[in-house]
Design a protein around this motif. Structure first.
Motif, short mmCIF file in Angstrom:
data_model
loop_
_atom_site.label_atom_id
_atom_site.label_comp_id
_atom_site.label_asym_id
_atom_site.label_seq_id
_atom_site.Cartn_x
_atom_site.Cartn_y
_atom_site.Cartn_z
N ALA A 10 0.81 -1.22 0.00
CA ALA A 10 0.00 0.00 0.00
C ALA A 10 0.84 1.27 0.00
CB ALA A 10 -0.95 -0.01 1.20
N GLY A 11 1.93 1.26 -0.74
CA GLY A 11 2.80 2.43 -0.79
C GLY A 11 3.88 2.46 0.26
N TRP A 12 3.81 1.52 1.21
CA TRP A 12 4.87 1.40 2.24
C TRP A 12 5.95 0.50 1.67
CZ3 TRP A 12 7.57 -2.20 4.97
CH2 TRP A 12 8.19 -1.80 6.17
N ASN A 13 7.19 1.02 1.54
CA ASN A 13 8.29 0.25 0.98
C ASN A 13 9.42 0.14 1.98
OD1 ASN A 13 7.42 -0.21 -1.90
ND2 ASN A 13 7.28 2.04 -1.81
N PRO A 14 9.93 -1.04 2.23
CA PRO A 14 11.00 -1.21 3.22
C PRO A 14 12.30 -0.57 2.77
CG PRO A 14 10.69 -3.24 1.99
CD PRO A 14 9.59 -2.32 1.56
N TYR A 15 13.14 -0.25 3.74
CA TYR A 15 14.50 0.22 3.48
C TYR A 15 15.47 -0.94 3.66
CZ TYR A 15 12.48 4.89 4.31
OH TYR A 15 11.70 6.03 4.26
N PRO A 16 16.56 -0.95 2.91
CA PRO A 16 17.61 -1.94 3.20
C PRO A 16 18.07 -1.77 4.65
CG PRO A 16 18.01 -0.88 1.09
CD PRO A 16 16.90 -0.11 1.74
N ALA A 17 18.17 -2.87 5.37
CA ALA A 17 18.58 -2.83 6.77
C ALA A 17 19.67 -3.86 7.01
CB ALA A 17 17.38 -3.10 7.69
N HIS A 18 20.50 -3.59 8.02
CA HIS A 18 21.61 -4.49 8.33
C HIS A 18 21.83 -4.51 9.84
CE1 HIS A 18 25.35 -6.71 7.69
NE2 HIS A 18 25.90 -5.93 8.61
N ASP A 19 22.00 -5.70 10.38
CA ASP A 19 22.32 -5.88 11.80
C ASP A 19 23.70 -6.52 11.87
OD1 ASP A 19 22.54 -6.54 14.45
OD2 ASP A 19 20.57 -7.47 14.62
N ASP A 20 24.68 -5.79 12.42
CA ASP A 20 26.03 -6.33 12.49
C ASP A 20 26.31 -7.07 13.80
OD1 ASP A 20 26.69 -4.46 14.49
OD2 ASP A 20 27.47 -3.01 13.04
N GLY A 21 25.25 -7.25 14.61
CA GLY A 21 25.40 -7.92 15.89
C GLY A 21 25.58 -6.97 17.04
#
Length: 330
Positions: free
Chosen positions: A123-134
């Motif tokens: 519905a127009g909501w688009n995720p952002y690239p995300a990263h968890d380095d610990g």
């Protein structure tokens, strides 16, 4: 390290302590042009449009974690498999704030009308690239970074996770990221501005040729008891400064300082979030106990970092105030 080092106690007794006001002035060495040149080199390095949004541990499985980067509202949470998910912090239905919204089985539930987001576009909501380095949670915002995107953030070298103790401090100042980075690229202020923590500070290399500030300094324990070390300061990215202990107790330990621009406050002044990760390691036998006692030690490490940053944020805020009014002498 040699067996002799492992047997030697890490602390020393200052036999001829120098009073704060009698220590060698450092203002001649702390050249504004030298600090500014190091800052400009740091700002020219690429970060791939990645920004630190907070400690990894702050993003949980039960509720959304809210953050702001360059005025962009962000929500982050854990998917069903524990992976980090991030996207716009407003519900695409009527704009409800999704920070602190409940998360059920990896799905974020809008508290206004029950719209659910599982991390996929909807519905127009688009995720952002995300990263968890610990240790830290990151988000990539290509519309703000204006750089060539990288698949993952460029992380500096760290001690092995299984052999280190980690604590993360966060704080916010009225300044811009470059003011935070400039503070960290001024090692000369340490023993003058933080006499409760540092003493006997000497800058061995000013970084003009090597791009690495090398500092010999003693951390205060109590009274005349200190822990001497040699440390290097580098700026691997435009919003990051890395301190690495290269000699002495805790060799290999690092302190990562990340500056995240939040945007402009209601008063029209900029805000910047400091996220500092202390990643300590040691080959001493007793350090294994310290890692076992990590839940007790982390608050102490954060408190010590907070005391330093109370002063350093004042430094950064003062620098921004002077720059914004055309009074900065550098």
């Amino acid at each position: 390290m040699s067996p002799r080092f492992l047997r030697r106690p890490p602390v020393r007794l200052r036999r001829t302590p120098v009073a704060w006001h009698r220590q060698q002035p450092t203002w001649r060495d702390a050249s504004p042009a030298l600090i500014d040149a190091a800052l400009e080199r740091a700002r020219a390095r690429a970060a791939g449009n990645w920004y630190v949004v907070g400690p990894s541990a702050a993003v949980g499985t039960h509720a959304g974690y809210g953050a702001t980067v360059e005025g962009t509202e962000i929500v982050a949470w854990r998917g069903a498999d524990g992976t980090l998910v991030a996207g716009p912090g407003a519900c695409p239905h009527l704009g409800a704030a999704l920070a602190k919204a409940p998360v059920r089985c990896g799905t974020l539930v809008c508290p206004w009308h029950g719209l659910t987001l599982d991390g996929a576009a909807f519905a127009g909501w688009n995720p952002y690239p995300a990263h968890d380095d610990g240790i830290l949670a990151w988000v990539r915002l290509d519309e703000h970074g204006a750089e060539e995107p990288l698949d993952t953030p460029p992380l500096p070298a760290r001690p092995t996770a299984g052999t280190s103790l980690t604590a993360v401090y966060t704080g916010t100042g009225v300044c811009r990221p470059e003011d935070i980075i400039a503070n960290r690229l001024d090692p000369w202020h340490g023993a003058w501005f933080h006499p409760y923590s540092f003493t006997d500070l000497t800058v061995l290399d000013d970084g003009a040729e090597s791009d690495v500030f090398t500092v010999r300094v003693s951390f205060k324990v109590a009274g005349r008891v200190v822990v001497p070390v040699t440390a290097e300061f580098t700026a691997p990215g435009p919003r990051t400064v890395l301190m690495t202990i290269t000699e002495g107790e805790g060799t290999g330990s690092v302190v990562e300082t990340h500056a995240t621009p939040l945007g402009t406050g209601r008063d029209g002044r900029p805000r910047t979030r400091v996220t500092e990760a202390v990643i300590a390691t040691s080959e001493r036998t007793g350090f294994a106990f310290a890692r076992t006692a990590a839940p007790l030690l982390r608050p102490l490490v954060r408190r010590a970092a907070g005391r330093l940053w109370k002063d350093d944020l004042a430094y950064a805020e003062r620098r921004w105030e002077l720059r914004s009014t055309g009074r900065f002498p550098g």
